[in-house]
Design an enzyme around this catalytic site. Structure first.
Site, PDB file in Angstrom:
ATOM      1  N   ASP A 107     122.880 -50.982  65.679  1.00  0.00           N
ATOM      2  CA  ASP A 107     123.883 -50.358  64.798  1.00  0.00           C
ATOM      3  C   ASP A 107     124.714 -49.291  65.476  1.00  0.00           C
ATOM      4  O   ASP A 107     125.596 -48.711  64.859  1.00  0.00           O
ATOM      5  CB  ASP A 107     123.189 -49.732  63.587  1.00  0.00           C
ATOM      6  CG  ASP A 107     122.437 -48.459  63.939  1.00  0.00           C
ATOM      7  OD1 ASP A 107     121.920 -48.379  65.072  1.00  0.00           O
ATOM      8  OD2 ASP A 107     122.371 -47.549  63.097  1.00  0.00           O
ATOM      9  N   ASP A 160     116.718 -52.550  67.718  1.00  0.00           N
ATOM     10  CA  ASP A 160     116.735 -51.115  68.005  1.00  0.00           C
ATOM     11  C   ASP A 160     115.839 -50.434  66.963  1.00  0.00           C
ATOM     12  O   ASP A 160     115.386 -51.078  66.016  1.00  0.00           O
ATOM     13  CB  ASP A 160     118.180 -50.613  67.924  1.00  0.00           C
ATOM     14  CG  ASP A 160     118.295 -49.145  68.282  1.00  0.00           C
ATOM     15  OD1 ASP A 160     117.573 -48.711  69.194  1.00  0.00           O
ATOM     16  OD2 ASP A 160     119.107 -48.445  67.657  1.00  0.00           O
ATOM     17  N   THR A 188     116.321 -46.715  65.549  1.00  0.00           N
ATOM     18  CA  THR A 188     117.063 -45.880  64.604  1.00  0.00           C
ATOM     19  C   THR A 188     118.191 -46.667  63.933  1.00  0.00           C
ATOM     20  O   THR A 188     119.053 -47.221  64.599  1.00  0.00           O
ATOM     21  CB  THR A 188     117.660 -44.657  65.322  1.00  0.00           C
ATOM     22  OG1 THR A 188     116.607 -43.951  65.975  1.00  0.00           O
ATOM     23  CG2 THR A 188     118.354 -43.743  64.335  1.00  0.00           C
TER      24      THR A 188
END
Length: 836
Positions: free
Chosen positions: A724, A526, A528
């Site tokens: 996350d 991912d 961010t």
């Protein structure tokens, strides 16, 4: 009427708000929902069934509701029990550790036992699981049976109680017990061996003192303490293994030494029962008391060395346990008070002085600190923390003083979760172990058959005394075979490897993940919080027309969202001293943004897909301005009010310094690195170009990430996914290996098989290197165990005798067997020194 209900499925304040709003939307209901504990207190005009509540919650998310009356009653009962026990002034029995034990060979998987002893399957000594509880216990130096949870006076003699030694564990007790038995065994074995070997000395000096028959009685008497005390446990384990048909190493040892001992006793008492082949020149039968005692003593030595080595394999967990302090400084009414960490409650203020270990998880409220987090993250450089920053239990305050508020205590703390995860992973089985398990199932019966064939072969074809040769070699075959070397090959490496990972900030959920990570050839990441710092900040807010309420609208809307971008907007508004107002009809739309009603205005904040969903019109001028920001690598969120896009928020999130180096290293190892992000094409392209990624896809919703992983798996790829956020949870679960950033959410960590405490892509490199090293170590152990048994059993049977005249003494076989399993453990311990 008011009822209490338990809610499951909530992971953040946004979930709590959604559940509360959903329940309140039901006619005649007033509900208050709390996240910790996850309860709903519902007041209703008329009784409403739980099913109706469940139907409403199921429509908005994966939440369940059930009557909490029984749950609360159980809690109250448990509290009453504990209180009653605390008030009883009785002599408490000693309770070492946490009373949980496991087999080092994991014969029954992750099964735990309540007391020390031996494994009912393989017979090996059970090992105590490292206790997560670090509660200090106090005992009386005069009356060690007195155990108390706090300092005070002995109820018997009145002496001050003193803290018990932290090293007083069941593992140490096992080792000390074996050491004591070892000393006894050696004390009696040495003279037995000396008597037997005297016949090899010129003129046999012992025969001048007593006759051979008398010395046989001396050997017999000296053998009894070795057989029936020091090493009796081996025969007990052998008997258990036979009646349960869980044949193991002790089956072979018990049969081999038992036959040698019984043969010697019968030969001493009834020598005429044996043919002349078994007799010496003096007419007495050749006895094997020395072989019995030496073999048993050497096997006991192996057990002793294993006990010491086992304590080292769990060394990483024990080092983690040492990180937790036993006391903390509570700030109450402006004064400091020393308390046990088990007395800390959520919301307590704790003072940390230079050099203090942080007792629980929380946030700094006053002052600042320089925190040494190396024991958790594996990074040696202290991290500066200020007011509002989070601190974790087990880390060390270096040289400043601050006050923190306790937020997570007991088993909720990061340190406790790490220890629990390492404990569970250490007991799990790797797929590669199935081969050893399959062979071990048939190993002992095959060895017994080979032993019988050895005796018969020597009796028929061997030179005189053929029966003696056959008997000795048959025993040697039984003794040299070592199924435990096969059984220990994998779990020892896994245990040490998992511990090494934990000390380097890499938490592994199970052994299967550790093995499969070595096979990964595609890594999905991912943007961010994974590639970037995950600490976005608002760079600017652009409005197409004057709207003084625009920042207040979007900040108020974002106060209910857990997304990092939302937090950045709220923080920016607070810095501008903008007050937040109530929002109605709040909804977070996964992968798109948030919507709600603010001051009777319908406000939407998110990406272009959200604008399409809410049918908001976007002017050409606004779109061009947004594209400019995106090409600079900024994340841009559209702002729409009542169906018209009135501006945007430009948010910057710096790329982590270590991201580029980690990605390049993984690509050099043959791993394809692909970024899947919900961000727009322009921003994604800018980041992908800067990091030289293999590929990327922009505008990905959670289901898009899931589909892409399934597509790659369909092509035969072994896929790892690093993320996350809550949005990443489905993809993390689908991937062959889910890797969660420890700085992310609890949901992502729960969905993943590997967690990087520091939340850094460099941790993936460490995890990949660790996986490679552990698998290499396991293969070395398995190779050694297989080769040892493949070569050892034929040599013990006498296969070299026709060619080289070489025979293997059962005593040498016992020595080789004892050191075979120890050597496997020692090889596994080498993993502690590898560089990740």
């Amino acid at each position: 009427m008011t009822h209490n209900y338990q809610i499951t499925g909530m992971s953040c304040n946004g979930c709590r708000t959604k559940v509360e709003n959903t329940l309140n939307a039901i006619e005649g209901v007033s509900a208050v929902v709390t996240l910790s504990p996850p309860l709903a207190v519902i007041t209703m005009e008329n009784h409403i069934s739980t099913k109706k509540f469940q139907d409403s919650l199921s429509a908005v998310g994966n939440y369940t509701i059930e009557d909490a009356h029984a749950l609360i009653t159980n809690w109250q009962n448990e509290i009453t029990k504990v209180t009653n026990l605390a008030n009883e002034d009785i002599i408490k029995p000693s309770n070492h550790g946490n009373g949980k034990f496991y087999c080092p060979m994991h014969c029954e998987g992750e099964k735990l036992y309540d007391k020390a002893g031996d494994c009912p399957v393989c017979g090996m000594d059970l090992v105590q699981q490292a206790s997560i509880s670090q509660k200090t216990e106090y005992t009386c130096p005069m009356h060690p049976e007195i155990i108390r949870d706090e300092a005070g006076a002995c109820p018997i003699c009145g002496m001050d109680l003193v803290p018990k030694s932290a090293s007083e564990t069941e593992d140490n007790k096992t080792y000390k017990d074996l050491l004591r038995k070892m000393k006894i065994a050696v004390a009696f074995t040495v003279p037995v061996f000396a008597i037997a070997m005297s016949a090899m000395l010129p003129n046999d000096p012992l025969m001048k003192i007593m006759k051979h028959a008398a010395w046989n009685w001396v050997q017999f008497i000296l053998t009894l303490p070795v057989v029936f005390y020091a090493c009796w446990m081996f025969f007990v384990r052998a008997w258990k293994s036979i009646i349960t048909w869980n044949l193991n190493m002790f089956t072979l040892v018990g049969i081999g030494t038992g036959v040698a001992f019984l043969f010697s006793v019968v030969g001493m008492l009834f020598p005429n029962l044996f043919p002349n082949e078994f007799k010496s020149e003096t007419g007495t039968v050749h006895l094997y008391f020395e072989a019995t005692t030496v073999i048993l003593t050497l096997v006991l030595l192996g057990q002793l060395l294993e006990a010491r080595a086992h304590s080292q394999t769990s060394g990483a967990i024990k080092e983690l346990l040492k990180l937790a302090p036993t006391e903390a400084t509570l700030v109450i009414d402006g004064k400091d008070k020393i308390i046990s960490i088990h007395d800390i409650k959520k919301g307590d203020l704790l003072r940390l002085k230079p050099g203090d270990k942080i007792p629980v998880d929380g946030k700094i409220t006053i002052g600042e600190g320089s925190i040494d987090e190396s024991m958790i993250t594996g990074e040696p450089i202290p991290v500066d923390k200020k007011v509002g920053d989070s601190v974790s239990s087990g880390t060390i305050n270096a040289n400043k003083s601050f006050v923190m508020v306790a937020e997570k205590i007991g088993s909720e703390t990061l340190l406790s979760q790490i220890i629990q995860m390492v404990n569970e992973a250490s007991r799990s089985k790797a797929p590669i172990q199935k081969l050893a398990d399959s062979i071990s199932k048939y190993f002992v019966p095959i060895v017994v058959v080979i032993s019988i064939i050895t005796f018969l072969g020597w009796a028929k074809f061997g030179p005189e005394p053929a029966l003696v040769y056959g008997f000795i070699n048959a025993i040697a075959v039984l003794i040299i075979a070592c199924p435990c070397a096969l059984g220990l090959a994998t779990p020892m490496s896994v245990m040490v490897g998992v511990g090494k990972g934990a000390s380097s900030g890499v938490l592994i959920k199970n052994a299967e993940a550790l093995e499969n990570l070595n096979k990964v050839n595609v890594l999905i990441i991912d943007k961010t919080g994974t590639i970037t710092e995950g600490k976005p900040s608002v760079e600017k807010i652009y409005a197409t027309q004057q709207n003084k309420d625009l920042l207040q609208d979007i900040a108020s809307l974002n106060q209910y969202s857990e997304h990092p971008l939302a937090e950045a907007v709220v923080k920016y508004a607070q810095e501008k001293k903008i007050s937040l107002i109530e929002v109605k009809d709040f909804e977070a739309i996964a992968g798109k943004g948030v919507i709600g009603t603010v001051n009777n205005r319908k406000v939407a904040l998110g990406n272009k897909a959200l604008m399409a969903q809410v049918a908001a019109s976007v002017s050409e001028e606004l779109e061009n301005n947004i594209i400019v920001e995106q090409k600079l690598g900024k994340t841009v969120s559209y702002i729409a009010v009542n169906g018209i896009a009135e501006g945007f928020v430009s948010i910057t999130d710096a790329i982590k310094i270590t991201s580029k180096a980690a990605i390049q290293e993984l690509m050099q190892q043959g791993v394809e690195v692909i970024m899947l992000t919900g961000d727009n094409e322009n921003t994604a392209k800018s980041v992908a170009t800067e990091l030289s990624l293999s590929a990327y896809k922009a505008g990905c919703l959670p289901e898009d990430k899931l589909k892409e992983i399934k597509r790659l798996q369909g092509l035969g790829k072994v896929v790892a996914m690093a993320g996350d956020g809550i949005n990443d949870a489905p993809a993390l679960a689908q991937a062959d290996i889910g890797i969660a950033m420890g700085t992310g959410t609890d949901v992502a960590i729960e969905s993943a098989k590997i967690t990087l405490v520091k939340g850094d892509l460099q941790g993936i490199v460490k995890a990949k290197n660790l996986s490679h090293a552990v698998m290499k170590n396991i293969k070395q152990n398995l190779f050694f165990a297989f080769i040892y048994n493949i070569l050892g059993v034929p040599i013990a049977a006498g296969v070299l005798f026709p060619f080289f005249g070489i025979l293997l003494s059962p005593m040498i076989a016992a020595l080789a067997m004892s050191f075979s399993s120890v050597s496997v453990i020692v090889n596994a311990l080498r993993l502690r020194s590898i560089k990740l």
